[in-house]
Design a protein around this motif. Structure first.
Motif, PDB file in Angstrom:
ATOM      1  N   ILE A   1       2.591  -0.131   2.609  1.00 40.92           N
ATOM      2  CA  ILE A   1       1.131  -0.196   2.565  1.00 40.92           C
ATOM      3  C   ILE A   1       0.520   0.688   3.649  1.00 40.92           C
ATOM      4  O   ILE A   1      -0.512   1.330   3.438  1.00 40.92           O
TER       5      ILE A   1
ATOM      6  N   GLN B   1      -2.327   3.529   3.300  1.00 38.14           N
ATOM      7  CA  GLN B   1      -3.500   3.527   4.175  1.00 38.14           C
ATOM      8  C   GLN B   1      -3.665   4.885   4.854  1.00 38.14           C
ATOM      9  O   GLN B   1      -4.769   5.441   4.905  1.00 38.14           O
TER      10      GLN B   1
ATOM     11  N   ARG C   1      -9.419   0.868  -2.537  1.00 33.42           N
ATOM     12  CA  ARG C   1      -9.208  -0.165  -3.559  1.00 33.42           C
ATOM     13  C   ARG C   1      -9.278   0.426  -4.958  1.00 33.42           C
ATOM     14  O   ARG C   1      -8.420   0.150  -5.805  1.00 33.42           O
TER      15      ARG C   1
ATOM     16  N   LEU D   1       1.965  -7.320  -5.721  1.00 32.50           N
ATOM     17  CA  LEU D   1       0.691  -7.277  -5.018  1.00 32.50           C
ATOM     18  C   LEU D   1      -0.341  -8.129  -5.736  1.00 32.50           C
ATOM     19  O   LEU D   1      -0.470  -8.052  -6.961  1.00 32.50           O
TER      20      LEU D   1
ATOM     21  N   ILE E   1      -3.312  -7.534  -0.029  1.00 34.12           N
ATOM     22  CA  ILE E   1      -3.964  -6.398   0.625  1.00 34.12           C
ATOM     23  C   ILE E   1      -5.440  -6.710   0.779  1.00 34.12           C
ATOM     24  O   ILE E   1      -6.093  -7.179  -0.166  1.00 34.12           O
TER      25      ILE E   1
ATOM     26  N   ILE F   1      -8.215   0.285   2.835  1.00 30.70           N
ATOM     27  CA  ILE F   1      -7.262  -0.757   3.235  1.00 30.70           C
ATOM     28  C   ILE F   1      -7.495  -1.114   4.701  1.00 30.70           C
ATOM     29  O   ILE F   1      -7.438  -0.249   5.578  1.00 30.70           O
TER      30      ILE F   1
ATOM     31  N   TRP G   1      -3.199  -6.297   5.637  1.00 32.61           N
ATOM     32  CA  TRP G   1      -2.320  -6.824   4.588  1.00 32.61           C
ATOM     33  C   TRP G   1      -1.529  -8.000   5.139  1.00 32.61           C
ATOM     34  O   TRP G   1      -1.438  -8.190   6.352  1.00 32.61           O
TER      35      TRP G   1
END
Length: 220
Positions: free
Chosen positions: A60, A64, A70, A107, A128, A136, A139
């Motif tokens: 993740i 990022q 998103r 996820l 997330i 992001i 998480w």
């Protein structure tokens, strides 16, 4: 009724990716240009050189750093689809009165995107979070993947007063081996792991998830 509770894996079980890729592989390829991080990091995890939380952070964190928002993640989910018969199979189990649970290293955003009208009573996945601009921001790695899948199944069954013997699990991968052993009954659905197939109560190879229903509803 043979069972009161059925728990599901997601990637490869309820959701199909291109070339059997997981959502992690799809997003890694989309935002880092490589889909093979999963295999490398799984090997490090198995060797005890990488914790699960560190593995999630590497993936993740890579998205990022690439500036993924998103809406970008949701757009990337377009290459994923529900396995044929998923909605119908889940609806049939729900009508029969079974408790439905997700225990998966997937996820939460992907599950909510592909199954917005969730039939599940409890969901245990990776999370997330996003800021007001959709970037992001944070998480949370689920503690309930790999060996932890069995732990949460036992906890859910105990809290709901359901004997483990009346619980079932449906999955397809190596990380499902522990929970398949713990459940009263387990289905290896189009398994990609010989170890899972070995410990599962039954193996089902079919393009449609409804093929598991006779095993779960006592009509097989």
């Amino acid at each position: 009724m043979r069972f009161d509770l059925v728990a599901f894996d997601v990637d490869g079980t309820l959701v199909q990716g291109p070339g059997d890729r997981t959502v992690w592989e799809v997003l890694n390829e989309r935002f880092t240009g490589r889909a093979d991080h999963n295999q490398e990091r799984f090997a490090l995890y198995r060797a005890g050189k990488l914790s699960y939380a560190e593995w999630v952070a590497l993936d993740i964190g890579g998205w990022q750093s690439a500036g993924a928002k998103r809406e970008d993640l949701i757009e990337a989910f377009n290459s994923l689809r529900l396995v044929d018969g998923t909605c119908e199979a889940l609806a049939e189990l729900k009508r029969a009165g079974l408790v439905l649970v997700v225990i998966s290293g997937t996820l939460d955003l992907m599950l909510g995107t592909l199954l917005p009208d969730s039939p599940f009573d409890e969901v245990y996945t990776n999370h997330i979070g996003f800021d007001d601009q959709g970037a992001i921001s944070h998480w949370r790695a689920t503690p309930f993947d790999m060996e932890g899948k069995a732990q949460v199944l036992r906890a859910v069954a105990l809290r709901r007063g359901i004997p483990l013997a009346r619980s079932a699990f449906v999955g397809d991968s190596e990380n499902d081996v522990w929970v398949a052993r713990a459940a009263g009954f387990s289905v290896a659905f189009n398994p990609k792991s010989a170890a899972l197939e070995e410990v599962a109560s039954v193996t089902v190879r079919d393009a449609d998830l409804r093929s598991i229903l006779p095993h779960l509803l006592g009509t097989s």
